[in-house]
Every structure is written in structure tokens, then in C-alpha cells.
Design a protein around this motif. Structure first.
Motif, PDB file in Angstrom:
ATOM      1  N   LEU A  59       0.661  -1.291   0.045  1.00  0.00           N
ATOM      2  CA  LEU A  59      -0.117  -0.290   0.296  1.00  0.00           C
ATOM      3  C   LEU A  59       0.822   1.063   0.386  1.00  0.00           C
ATOM      4  CD1 LEU A  59      -2.636  -1.183   2.520  1.00  0.00           C
ATOM      5  CD2 LEU A  59      -2.758  -0.973   0.546  1.00  0.00           C
ATOM      6  N   PRO A  60      -0.003   2.414  -1.019  1.00  0.00           N
ATOM      7  CA  PRO A  60       0.803   3.978  -0.328  1.00  0.00           C
ATOM      8  C   PRO A  60       1.682   4.103   1.220  1.00  0.00           C
ATOM      9  CG  PRO A  60      -0.790   3.793  -1.938  1.00  0.00           C
ATOM     10  CD  PRO A  60      -0.673   2.312  -1.517  1.00  0.00           C
ATOM     11  N   GLN A  62       1.667   6.906   2.079  1.00  0.00           N
ATOM     12  CA  GLN A  62       0.330   7.911   2.992  1.00  0.00           C
ATOM     13  C   GLN A  62      -1.210   6.976   3.673  1.00  0.00           C
ATOM     14  OE1 GLN A  62       1.709   7.586   0.038  1.00  0.00           O
ATOM     15  NE2 GLN A  62       0.065   8.404  -1.383  1.00  0.00           N
ATOM     16  N   THR A  63      -1.083   5.666   3.347  1.00  0.00           N
ATOM     17  CA  THR A  63      -2.138   5.034   3.045  1.00  0.00           C
ATOM     18  C   THR A  63      -2.098   4.804   5.214  1.00  0.00           C
ATOM     19  OG1 THR A  63      -2.059   3.777   1.687  1.00  0.00           O
ATOM     20  CG2 THR A  63      -3.526   2.891   3.093  1.00  0.00           C
ATOM     21  N   GLY A  64      -4.099   5.698   5.568  1.00  0.00           N
ATOM     22  CA  GLY A  64      -4.452   5.602   6.773  1.00  0.00           C
ATOM     23  C   GLY A  64      -5.075   4.172   7.148  1.00  0.00           C
ATOM     24  N   PRO A  65      -4.265   5.041   8.603  1.00  0.00           N
ATOM     25  CA  PRO A  65      -5.302   3.377   9.126  1.00  0.00           C
ATOM     26  C   PRO A  65      -5.951   2.478   9.154  1.00  0.00           C
ATOM     27  CG  PRO A  65      -4.174   4.812  10.626  1.00  0.00           C
ATOM     28  CD  PRO A  65      -4.626   5.714   9.677  1.00  0.00           C
ATOM     29  N   ALA A  66      -7.201   3.642   8.570  1.00  0.00           N
ATOM     30  CA  ALA A  66      -8.952   2.570   8.168  1.00  0.00           C
ATOM     31  C   ALA A  66      -8.677   2.052   7.234  1.00  0.00           C
ATOM     32  CB  ALA A  66      -9.804   3.800   8.568  1.00  0.00           C
ATOM     33  N   GLU A  67      -8.084   2.250   5.722  1.00  0.00           N
ATOM     34  CA  GLU A  67      -7.603   2.411   4.449  1.00  0.00           C
ATOM     35  C   GLU A  67      -7.076   0.740   4.460  1.00  0.00           C
ATOM     36  OE1 GLU A  67      -7.049   5.544   5.785  1.00  0.00           O
ATOM     37  OE2 GLU A  67      -8.918   6.357   4.546  1.00  0.00           O
TER      38      GLU A  67
END
Length: 236
Positions: A59-60, A62-67
Motif C-alpha cells: 500500500l502507498p 500515505q495510506t491511513g490506518p482505516a484504509e
């Protein structure tokens, strides 16, 4: 947040009976299975072959925790759906099949924590968690299958704040020796020995155990089905 695509409504049959659904749990988790059974559903269990670490690493940055947990849940559901699609070409498939994939991680101190796997890692986790709060995030991906293909998809994430107690050193070592916390997200359970060390929750308890019933109910509606159809499909 759910992301549905077009779905066929799950209407009752001509005799007024609710059409049953084959509900597939894409997880080996006994806790998730227990939650569903207690809620009146006997799912078909199909364990995905997804490498969770590989999916998360791809995953990138900058991917957030929820994502992250949503992406892991979707990867598991899609993996199982691919296997069912192959089977459907060789046999009669139920009119309504739904696959749910889930993934849970604890978000604390700005970091996501999955399964510790070792006693040493679990001990370090508890040194951080004891007497503090963290957010248990559980991603859900629900796929509706017909004629061997996905006809609808919805996903969402539950976030529940968990306030941890402070076990004594003897209690913590006994808990670690049980090995229960080694293969569960955040190194704790709510429905097992770890429940002794959870002071309170803000949110959905079932999502902390592993699958959020209120969210799954919403996602079912997003793909044109409902809980009554799960109850009607208890066989299998």
C-alpha cells in the motif's frame, strides 16, 4: 463508510418465504465464527491464502490506518471469491452468496499493531497499552456473488476505543504464558482471558471480537440483502 455498487434486490420468493443466503466467512478466526453463530448465522468458513504483511507493505506510504484494514479485508474477501467462482463453474451455486472478509488492528501511538506472534512482542505491546486507550479498527468487505461473479460490493470500518487496565506482573506473565495474545490483533481479546484487562469500550463490542454486526447489517443492505436472509440460510 460503505462503497456499494449496483446490486439485485434480495426479494422473497413467490411463496412469500425469505430467500436464504449462503454466508461465507473468509476467516479462520474462531472468535468471528462464535459471534456469527451467537447472532443466528451458521456461515460456511473459507480461509483466504492472503499474505497480510505483503498486502500492507504494497500500500502507498500515505495510506491511513482505516484504509489499511479495509484493504486487508477486501484482499481476503476477493481471494475467497476467486475460489468460489471456480467452483461455481462446476456445480450449482446458491441463488444468493455473500462473502465477508475482515481484518482487525489496534491503533495506538500513531501506529497500527496486528498480531504480535511472539511472547516478547506481546510483552512489549502490553508495556505500551497498560492503563491507556487505543482504537481497535476492524475493516469489513462484503461481496455478493451470483452466477460465479461479483455483482455487488460494500465495505466499511468500525473504530472502537478500548481502555486497557493494568495487569500485575504476575497476571501479565500468566496471560502471556497462555499464548492467547500471540495470534490476535493488538495482543488482547475481549471474549477470552484478555477480557480481564479491558476496563471499558466506546463503540461496538462485536467489532472488537472481530466482526461488527451493526456494520455488516448495513453492508448487507448496501448490496440488496438483509439479516433475515442470513437467518433463513442457517444450514451449511
Amino acid at each position: 463508510m460503505a462503497s456499494p455498487v449496483a446490486a439485485r434486490p434480495g426479494d422473497p420468493g413467490p411463496d412469500g418465504a425469505v430467500a436464504p443466503v449462503l454466508f461465507v466467512l473468509a476467516s479462520a478466526s474462531p472468535a468471528r465464527l462464535s459471534v456469527l453463530r451467537a447472532a443466528g448465522v451458521e456461515p460456511s468458513v473459507r480461509v483466504s491464502s492472503v499474505d497480510e504483511d505483503a498486502v500492507a507493505s504494497a500500500l502507498p506510504e500515505q495510506t491511513g490506518p482505516a484504509e489499511v484494514v479495509a484493504a486487508l479485508a477486501r484482499a481476503k474477501a476477493v481471494d475467497v471469491a476467486d475460489g468460489l467462482a471456480v467452483q461455481a463453474r462446476d456445480a450449482d451455486a446458491p441463488a444468493h452468496t455473500v462473502i465477508v472478509g475482515c481484518d482487525s488492528m489496534l491503533h495506538i501511538d500513531g501506529r497500527l499493531q496486528g498480531k504480535p506472534h511472539t511472547v516478547e512482542a506481546a510483552r512489549e505491546r502490553w508495556a505500551t497499552m497498560a492503563g491507556r486507550s487505543g482504537d481497535l479498527l476492524t475493516g469489513h468487505c462484503l461481496l455478493r456473488i451470483a452466477d460465479g461473479r461479483v455483482i455487488a460490493e460494500a465495505e466499511g470500518v468500525c473504530s472502537t476505543t478500548v481502555r486497557f487496565g493494568t495487569p500485575s506482573q504476575a497476571e501479565l506473565e500468566a496471560y502471556l504464558a497462555s499464548r492467547e495474545p500471540l495470534e490476535v490483533a493488538g495482543a488482547f481479546t475481549l471474549d477470552g482471558l484478555g477480557g480481564w484487562f479491558v476496563d471499558s469500550l466506546e463503540g461496538d463490542p462485536s467489532s472488537v471480537i472481530g466482526i461488527g454486526l451493526p456494520l455488516v447489517r448495513t453492508l448487507l443492505r448496501d448490496v440488496g440483502l438483509d439479516v433475515a436472509q442470513l437467518w433463513a440460510g442457517n444450514a451449511r
